[in-house]
Design an enzyme around this catalytic site. Sequence first.
Site: not given
Length: 204
Positions: A83, A113, A158, A163-164, A178
Amino acid sequence: MTEKEKMLNEQLYLSSHPELENMRRKARQLIRAFNQSTEEEAELRTQILKELFNSTGEQLYMEPPLRVDYGCNISIGENFYANFDTIILDVARVTIGKNVMFAPRVGIFTASHPIDAGVRVRGLEFGQEVTIADNTWIGANAIINPGVRIGSNTIIGSGSVVTKNIPDGVIAVGNPCRVLREITDADRQHWEALESDYYGSAKK
């Protein structure tokens, strides 16, 4: 080893190298043409996407606007839908499986970075690849961070910040994202019953 090779090998590299600048310029030219196309130019849009990405399935559809860094580091499977407002920073490889759906404003970021400010301001950066497996639905405003793998048959809620790694067959939400619960056979039965009702009522 060239700066491009370093980039794709997830090593420190300089993005200001002329080869990489030329690659980004080509991607931006294609993106501009895609974003300025009209609804009546569906074939042109598909043609541009197939030129932009490393590989795609036969069936793919993306709503403009779209933003990428290079495009050529992105591989997409069959029957992909995205979308509005997709952003993919593909300094590392991005692999998307078949039957994947993106809601609006999904962001995939492979770029990163150095933590040390001195090294960072001198312009070195690096990337980590992202993989999204088959039959996955990514919710609106979800952010997929560098180095993440999202399993098959999984839903990302949403607003999630992934991060994992997320396993197969789950609903995962939140910041950081999670696992909320597994997707079970009861879910299949529920939705197949609704599907049956839909098609049954359509015949009346």
